[in-house]
Design an enzyme around this catalytic site. Structure first.
Site, PDB file in Angstrom:
ATOM      1  N   LYS A  80      -9.047  40.114  34.531  1.00 45.84           N
ATOM      2  CA  LYS A  80      -9.621  40.768  34.197  1.00 45.84           C
ATOM      3  C   LYS A  80      -8.859  42.243  33.018  1.00 45.84           C
ATOM      4  O   LYS A  80      -7.517  42.390  34.077  1.00 45.84           O
ATOM      5  CB  LYS A  80     -10.840  41.388  34.426  1.00 45.84           C
ATOM      6  N   GLY A 180     -34.428  41.367  27.471  1.00 48.18           N
ATOM      7  CA  GLY A 180     -32.979  41.656  26.441  1.00 48.18           C
ATOM      8  C   GLY A 180     -33.316  40.923  24.776  1.00 48.18           C
ATOM      9  O   GLY A 180     -32.813  39.546  25.588  1.00 48.18           O
ATOM     10  N   ALA A 181     -33.038  40.811  24.042  1.00 46.07           N
ATOM     11  CA  ALA A 181     -33.583  39.838  22.885  1.00 46.07           C
ATOM     12  C   ALA A 181     -32.083  40.297  22.269  1.00 46.07           C
ATOM     13  O   ALA A 181     -31.869  40.055  21.210  1.00 46.07           O
ATOM     14  CB  ALA A 181     -34.189  40.262  22.483  1.00 46.07           C
ATOM     15  N   GLY A 182     -30.404  40.286  23.312  1.00 46.74           N
ATOM     16  CA  GLY A 182     -29.479  40.154  22.492  1.00 46.74           C
ATOM     17  C   GLY A 182     -29.314  38.448  22.109  1.00 46.74           C
ATOM     18  O   GLY A 182     -30.114  37.962  21.743  1.00 46.74           O
ATOM     19  N   SER A 183     -27.744  38.282  22.022  1.00 41.65           N
ATOM     20  CA  SER A 183     -27.517  36.934  21.420  1.00 41.65           C
ATOM     21  C   SER A 183     -27.787  36.238  22.935  1.00 41.65           C
ATOM     22  O   SER A 183     -28.510  35.025  22.680  1.00 41.65           O
ATOM     23  CB  SER A 183     -25.748  36.954  22.006  1.00 41.65           C
ATOM     24  N   VAL A 184     -27.567  36.341  24.052  1.00 41.37           N
ATOM     25  CA  VAL A 184     -28.670  35.179  24.887  1.00 41.37           C
ATOM     26  C   VAL A 184     -29.991  35.649  25.060  1.00 41.37           C
ATOM     27  O   VAL A 184     -30.088  33.944  25.224  1.00 41.37           O
ATOM     28  CB  VAL A 184     -27.464  35.428  26.426  1.00 41.37           C
TER      29      VAL A 184
HETATM   30  P1  NAD Z   1     -26.123  41.916  23.901  1.00 44.05           P
HETATM   31  O1  NAD Z   1     -25.359  42.541  23.570  1.00 44.05           O
HETATM   32  O2  NAD Z   1     -25.860  40.454  22.393  1.00 44.05           O
HETATM   33  O3  NAD Z   1     -27.449  41.874  24.313  1.00 44.05           O
HETATM   34  C1  NAD Z   1     -28.540  42.890  25.246  1.00 44.05           C
HETATM   35  C2  NAD Z   1     -29.395  43.018  24.580  1.00 44.05           C
HETATM   36  O4  NAD Z   1     -30.175  44.004  25.786  1.00 44.05           O
HETATM   37  C3  NAD Z   1     -29.515  44.133  23.381  1.00 44.05           C
HETATM   38  O5  NAD Z   1     -30.768  43.532  21.922  1.00 44.05           O
HETATM   39  C4  NAD Z   1     -30.234  45.914  23.764  1.00 44.05           C
HETATM   40  O6  NAD Z   1     -30.664  46.070  22.802  1.00 44.05           O
HETATM   41  C5  NAD Z   1     -31.135  44.677  25.207  1.00 44.05           C
HETATM   42  N1  NAD Z   1     -31.055  45.944  25.393  1.00 44.05           N
HETATM   43  C6  NAD Z   1     -30.259  46.653  26.669  1.00 44.05           C
HETATM   44  N2  NAD Z   1     -30.699  47.755  27.273  1.00 44.05           N
HETATM   45  C7  NAD Z   1     -32.528  47.217  27.469  1.00 44.05           C
HETATM   46  C8  NAD Z   1     -33.081  47.903  28.161  1.00 44.05           C
HETATM   47  N3  NAD Z   1     -33.650  48.447  28.762  1.00 44.05           N
HETATM   48  N4  NAD Z   1     -34.404  46.560  28.212  1.00 44.05           N
HETATM   49  C9  NAD Z   1     -34.256  46.360  27.292  1.00 44.05           C
HETATM   50  N5  NAD Z   1     -33.566  45.839  26.655  1.00 44.05           N
HETATM   51  C10 NAD Z   1     -32.440  46.088  26.736  1.00 44.05           C
HETATM   52  O7  NAD Z   1     -25.432  41.019  24.584  1.00 44.05           O
HETATM   53  P2  NAD Z   1     -25.367  39.624  25.148  1.00 44.05           P
HETATM   54  O8  NAD Z   1     -24.157  38.755  24.895  1.00 44.05           O
HETATM   55  O9  NAD Z   1     -27.183  38.707  25.138  1.00 44.05           O
HETATM   56  O10 NAD Z   1     -26.090  39.764  26.854  1.00 44.05           O
HETATM   57  C11 NAD Z   1     -26.815  39.867  27.612  1.00 44.05           C
HETATM   58  C12 NAD Z   1     -26.034  40.059  29.404  1.00 44.05           C
HETATM   59  O11 NAD Z   1     -26.313  38.763  29.411  1.00 44.05           O
HETATM   60  C13 NAD Z   1     -25.256  41.457  29.134  1.00 44.05           C
HETATM   61  O12 NAD Z   1     -25.917  41.649  30.505  1.00 44.05           O
HETATM   62  C14 NAD Z   1     -23.945  40.498  29.258  1.00 44.05           C
HETATM   63  O13 NAD Z   1     -22.560  40.778  30.446  1.00 44.05           O
HETATM   64  C15 NAD Z   1     -24.220  38.732  30.085  1.00 44.05           C
HETATM   65  N6  NAD Z   1     -23.525  37.960  30.256  1.00 44.05           N
HETATM   66  C16 NAD Z   1     -23.409  37.637  28.633  1.00 44.05           C
HETATM   67  C17 NAD Z   1     -22.910  36.472  28.039  1.00 44.05           C
HETATM   68  C18 NAD Z   1     -22.453  35.983  26.901  1.00 44.05           C
HETATM   69  O14 NAD Z   1     -21.566  34.646  27.052  1.00 44.05           O
HETATM   70  N7  NAD Z   1     -22.621  36.551  26.169  1.00 44.05           N
HETATM   71  C19 NAD Z   1     -22.470  35.834  30.005  1.00 44.05           C
HETATM   72  C20 NAD Z   1     -21.522  35.971  30.740  1.00 44.05           C
HETATM   73  C21 NAD Z   1     -23.061  36.770  30.617  1.00 44.05           C
END
Ligand code: NAD
Length: 351
Positions: A80, A180-184
């Site tokens: 990392k 969490g409604a982010g990318s994943v």
């Molecule tokens: P992201 O930043 O796109 O989405 C995260 C979402 O969580 C955001 O919409 C944010 O507003 C929401 N959030 C934050 N705090 C919150 C709370 N208290 N309650 C409800 N929602 C909340 O991130 P992502 O890329 O979707 O990743 C999500 C998780 O998965 C992260 O923890 C990341 O480390 C992990 N992850 C992601 C990947 C990847 O390929 N993107 C790979 C491995 C692990």
């Protein structure tokens, strides 16, 4: 604190520090273990409160990557990088180029990729100075963003957990609560809705929540999502979400989501086990992203990447069975399985 007495040092093979006065770069690269292959892990850009915090974070994350890649069956080690600073105000082309030179100087022991605070565009700049960079593949289906593959892995993991727990091969009617409604979270929503599951989702960001709603999810209050009366809880927001307080409120029989480091402490794994809740260890179920990043670098096709992601289900089934047999937590069993692979490595063929 020194490097050697950091709790996360754990015999790291290499820890390198770089300060570049011209660009303002201050960075650390940690390589935990390269027994299975070069160390691949993201480059985090974060305004750490102190150098000690940055060191602790890079060592912890690097070690975690050894476990994640070994369990994903990839010919990769764990590493990392962290850049100390605020990406909003301190990121510059010159700084990223200096980071590229830092990585190049390690001659391939460490391969970088995007992480929080860095994105595909940054990797392209870093890539002007080093070939040891992934997650920048042009013309790929998702332009280098691994989150669709992470979501696919979580989807496979949820299916594996439901099959193990309920002997059910269909997700039709299964109630999944996503934090969490982010990318994943959104890609996962789309997959679950298509499979006939009932999806409930919470987010502090109204715009992301609306996007998930448009995909067919019902919304739930942020304060209620962990205690929802659902079959599956999928934490997809931030880490340490299952702690001393929240572990007792979870009603779902399965916890299976993408967030890294979901358990605040090791003990929460045992508490989930005692409550009869099946936990899919985060570093196993969320490996879709690293698998995709590996195939992007190996110039494998998105089909190869997707097929490899499907194997997450088999790994989880194996962990669930062994944990049931030994009475250990699924997280501990996953760690032991990873150590069997990278401490006594069997050569894994490259793609
Ligand atoms: P992201 O930043 O796109 O989405 C995260 C979402 O969580 C955001 O919409 C944010 O507003 C929401 N959030 C934050 N705090 C919150 C709370 N208290 N309650 C409800 N929602 C909340 O991130 P992502 O890329 O979707 O990743 C999500 C998780 O998965 C992260 O923890 C990341 O480390 C992990 N992850 C992601 C990947 C990847 O390929 N993107 C790979 C491995 C692990």
């Amino acid at each position: 604190m020194t490097v050697f007495n950091s709790p996360s040092f754990d015999s790291h093979e290499l820890v390198a520090f770089k300060e570049d006065a011209r660009s303002g770069l201050r960075a650390i690269i940690a390589v935990h273990n390269t027994a299975l292959g070069p160390a691949l892990g993201g480059c985090r850009f974060y305004p750490y409160g102190s150098d000690e915090q940055a060191l602790e974070d890079v060592l912890r994350l690097s070690r975690g990557m050894s476990y994640k890649s070994a369990l994903a069956g990839l010919p990769l080690g764990g590493g990392k990088a962290v850049i100390i600073g605020d990406p909003a105000s301190q990121k510059s082309r010159q700084l990223l180029l200096a980071m590229g030179e830092f990585i190049e100087g390690l001659n391939g022991q460490y391969i970088t990729a995007e992480d929080s605070g860095t994105g595909v565009a940054d990797m392209k700049v870093i890539g002007e100075r080093t070939t040891y960079v992934s997650g920048v593949m042009d013309g790929s289906r998702f332009g280098g963003d691994p989150s669709p593959y992470t979501a696919q892995g979580v989807f496979c993991g949820i299916k594996a957990a439901c099959a193990f727990r309920h002997k059910a091969n269909s997700l039709k009617g299964v109630r999944v609560a996503i934090q969490g409604a982010g990318s994943v979270g959104r890609h996962l929503t789309a997959l679950l809705v298509a499979a006939g599951a009932e999806v409930f989702i919470a987010d502090i960001n109204a715009a992301n929540l609306a996007l998930a709603q448009a995909l067919g999810a019902k919304t739930v209050a942020v304060a209620d999502v962990l205690s929802m009366d659902a079959d599956v809880l999928a934490p997809c927001a931030m880490g340490a979400v299952i702690d001393e307080q929240t572990v007792g409120v979870i009603k779902a029989g399965i916890v299976a989501g993408a967030a890294n480091n979901q358990l605040a402490q090791v003990i929460q794994g045992e508490q989930l086990r005692q409550r009869g809740i099946l936990y899919a260890p985060d570093f196993v179920i969320n490996a879709g992203g690293i698998i995709d990043v590996y195939y992007q670098r190996a110039e494998g096709s998105s089909e190869k990447s997707a097929a490899h992601v499907e194997t997450i289900a088999d790994t989880l089934q194996r962990i669930f069975r062994r944990a049931e047999h030994t009475g250990e937590t699924t997280a501990r069993v996953a760690e032991l399985l990873a150590e069997e692979r990278f401490l006594a490595p069997v050569k894994i063929a490259a793609a």
